[in-house]
Design an enzyme around this catalytic site. Structure first.
Site, mmCIF file in Angstrom:
data_model
loop_
_atom_site.group_PDB
_atom_site.id
_atom_site.type_symbol
_atom_site.label_atom_id
_atom_site.label_comp_id
_atom_site.label_asym_id
_atom_site.label_seq_id
_atom_site.Cartn_x
_atom_site.Cartn_y
_atom_site.Cartn_z
ATOM 1 N N SER A 62 3.964 10.308 28.774
ATOM 2 C CA SER A 62 3.812 11.032 30.041
ATOM 3 C C SER A 62 4.960 11.978 30.346
ATOM 4 C CB SER A 62 3.645 10.036 31.178
ATOM 5 O OG SER A 62 4.721 9.127 31.201
ATOM 6 N N HIS B 283 5.606 3.749 29.750
ATOM 7 C CA HIS B 283 5.543 3.941 31.208
ATOM 8 C C HIS B 283 6.075 2.717 31.971
ATOM 9 C CE1 HIS B 283 3.381 4.498 35.132
ATOM 10 N NE2 HIS B 283 3.739 5.745 34.900
ATOM 11 N N HIS C 196 -2.868 9.869 29.348
ATOM 12 C CA HIS C 196 -2.772 11.332 29.216
ATOM 13 C C HIS C 196 -3.589 11.894 28.058
ATOM 14 C CE1 HIS C 196 0.305 11.609 32.333
ATOM 15 N NE2 HIS C 196 0.675 10.427 31.881
ATOM 16 N N ASN D 114 -1.569 16.665 37.086
ATOM 17 C CA ASN D 114 -2.178 16.011 35.923
ATOM 18 C C ASN D 114 -3.692 16.212 35.880
ATOM 19 O OD1 ASN D 114 0.259 14.908 35.029
ATOM 20 N ND2 ASN D 114 0.045 13.131 36.357
ATOM 21 N N ASP E 124 -1.981 2.629 26.053
ATOM 22 C CA ASP E 124 -2.248 3.235 27.361
ATOM 23 C C ASP E 124 -2.467 4.726 27.107
ATOM 24 O OD1 ASP E 124 -2.012 4.584 29.754
ATOM 25 O OD2 ASP E 124 -0.317 3.406 30.494
ATOM 26 N N LYS F 259 -5.938 11.470 35.856
ATOM 27 C CA LYS F 259 -5.475 12.678 35.155
ATOM 28 C C LYS F 259 -6.682 13.543 34.821
ATOM 29 C CE LYS F 259 -1.523 10.225 34.795
ATOM 30 N NZ LYS F 259 -1.289 9.033 35.528
ATOM 31 N N GLU G 203 2.051 4.222 24.451
ATOM 32 C CA GLU G 203 1.153 5.185 25.097
ATOM 33 C C GLU G 203 0.521 6.032 23.996
ATOM 34 O OE1 GLU G 203 2.969 7.474 28.314
ATOM 35 O OE2 GLU G 203 4.272 5.788 28.780
HETATM 36 C C1 LIG Z 1 1.169 6.521 30.889
HETATM 37 C C2 LIG Z 1 0.767 6.107 32.281
HETATM 38 N N1 LIG Z 1 0.251 4.893 32.453
HETATM 39 C C3 LIG Z 1 -0.125 4.464 33.679
HETATM 40 C C4 LIG Z 1 0.022 5.267 34.786
HETATM 41 C C5 LIG Z 1 -0.394 4.764 36.111
HETATM 42 O O1 LIG Z 1 -1.701 5.158 36.368
HETATM 43 P P1 LIG Z 1 -2.227 5.276 37.859
HETATM 44 O O2 LIG Z 1 -1.685 6.555 38.398
HETATM 45 O O3 LIG Z 1 -3.706 5.252 37.717
HETATM 46 O O4 LIG Z 1 -1.685 4.087 38.589
HETATM 47 C C6 LIG Z 1 0.529 6.553 34.638
HETATM 48 C C7 LIG Z 1 0.634 7.402 35.834
HETATM 49 O O5 LIG Z 1 1.397 8.130 36.153
HETATM 50 C C8 LIG Z 1 0.921 6.989 33.355
HETATM 51 O O6 LIG Z 1 1.458 8.199 33.170
#
Ligand SMILES: Cc1ncc(COP(=O)(O)O)c(C=O)c1O
Length: 383
Positions: free
Chosen positions: A179, A133, A207, A47, A204, A236, A175
């Site tokens: 992801s 997520h 990405h 990522n 969120d 990322k 999101e």
């Molecule tokens: C959409 C999304 N939110 C949150 C996270 C979690 O973030 P972190 O890796 O900083 O814990 C991820 C991680 O894979 C993600 O893809």
């Protein structure tokens, strides 16, 4: 039944199934290449979209921060773990993204859990995109609020949920870029539906931040949407780790009082905050890297059209190939590895049943030749 018997039974249930998870320690990765004791692989599972994990100025910033502040923060931000460099980074993020306040969290997972746990009360409801997520869905499930899921990227489905009565407040969750699918949320329509009912929107953008929008300000900026709560993560495109919550002044004060993941957890090392400040500068000036990434995405999609798999409709760095069957997906990932190409298989329950996939991620560090090798390996994988 004792502890050992229970654990042994549960391991036996899973061992030998395609759901068995394992990790492999490698010797280092620079986003483009992954080094293992078996040799070097072209890495299409990272990522680190802009290759910033290896950026010399960011590394130098971390080193300089460590020399000045040591390697750890020594406590929660509520005790001794909040330094001038944490404060500067928060201000820099808030100004860049157009919010009154930013609050740093140790990870995106902690930010999502902390914010949802702090905000939601009994009688409230969360209406989340059904492909959100795990950190969002689990936080919602553990909160006292009701959880409802709207159909993926479907504003009409959200509208139907919003039309139902709720005694408390409503938080709509999505999101910016998904992801596991790489597609973009219809943020403008979701924001409009949300606003018209007096609800709040939480996006969120793990990405999208660093990649989309002017100066890499993310998916929301690109679509002229300002959610009440914006989550950005640094694992990322920033090439580091950690996260921030962007919100208004009052919500920030509220989270400082009530977000337990903030209060009861050691803050990120000051050196990391220094490195992240440099990463923000690099991202702002990163048009050339973003252009390189876009060129790679375009090139891959043009050439991957001929592959005997379903290529998802994604214009982002995440380019999943849907295989469907778990065993076949694992076999394909192994076949690629034989050809020194690293693409991890992603299986249910991380993705919906019968949608096992090779989650290919492209970065600005890949060359056109790397992508040709990937495509050849996919063609030659016997599928
Ligand atoms: C959409 C999304 N939110 C949150 C996270 C979690 O973030 P972190 O890796 O900083 O814990 C991820 C991680 O894979 C993600 O893809």
């Amino acid at each position: 039944m004792n502890w050992s018997d229970t654990i042994s039974r549960r391991l036996t249930e899973r061992r030998g199934t395609s759901l068995w998870r394992s990790r492999q320690a490698h010797l280092g990765s620079d986003g483009r290449l992954l080094h293992t004791s078996d040799g070097q692989y072209l890495n299409f599972s990272s990522n680190d979209y802009l290759g910033l994990s290896q950026h010399p100025q960011i590394i130098a910033a971390w080193q300089q921060g460590a020399e000045q502040y040591g390697v750890g923060s020594g406590g929660s931000g509520h005790v001794t773990g909040y330094t001038a460099v944490h404060h500067t980074l928060e201000q820099q993020l808030a100004e860049w993204l157009g919010y009154s306040r930013a609050l740093l969290f140790i990870s995106g997972y902690a930010a999502n859990q902390g914010v949802i746990a702090a905000l939601m009360e009994k009688d409230d409801r969360i209406i989340a995109d059904r492909l959100s997520h795990a950190s969002l869905i689990e936080a919602a499930m553990h909160s006292p609020a009701q959880l409802r899921r709207f159909l993926h990227n479907d504003p009409n489905s959200l509208k139907q949920h919003l039309a139902k009565d709720c005694a408390g407040k409503t938080l709509v969750v999505t999101e910016g870029i998904f992801s596991m699918d790489g597609d973009c949320a219809p943020l403008a329509s979701l924001a409009q539906q949300t606003k018209s009912t007096g609800s709040w929107l939480m996006v969120d953008d793990a990405h999208g931040i660093g990649i989309h929008g002017e100066q890499g300000r993310g998916s929301c900026w690109a679509k002229n949407v300002k959610p009440e709560i914006l989550i950005v993560t640094f694992g990322k495109a920033f090439g580091l780790s950690g996260a921030a919550v962007l919100c208004d002044e009052q919500t920030a004060e509220y989270l400082i009082q009530y977000a337990r993941h903030l209060i009861y957890s050691t803050s990120m090392p000051p050196a990391q905050a220094v490195a992240l400040s440099e990463a923000v500068r690099q991202i702002k000036e990163g048009d050339e890297l973003r252009q390189r990434l876009q060129n790679n995405i375009r090139y891959f999609r043009r050439e991957a059209y001929h592959l005997p798999f379903t290529l998802m409709d994604s214009e982002t760095a995440i380019q999943p190939l849907i295989i469907g069957d778990n065993e076949r997906c694992i076999a394909l990932s192994h076949a690629l590895r034989q050809q020194k190409v690293w693409v991890k298989s992603i299986l249910p329950p991380t993705v919906p049943l019968e949608s096992a996939r090779l989650r290919i991620t492209l970065t600005a560090s890949h060359t056109q030749q790397d992508i040709e090798i990937l495509l050849e390996a996919l063609h030659g994988s016997g599928c």
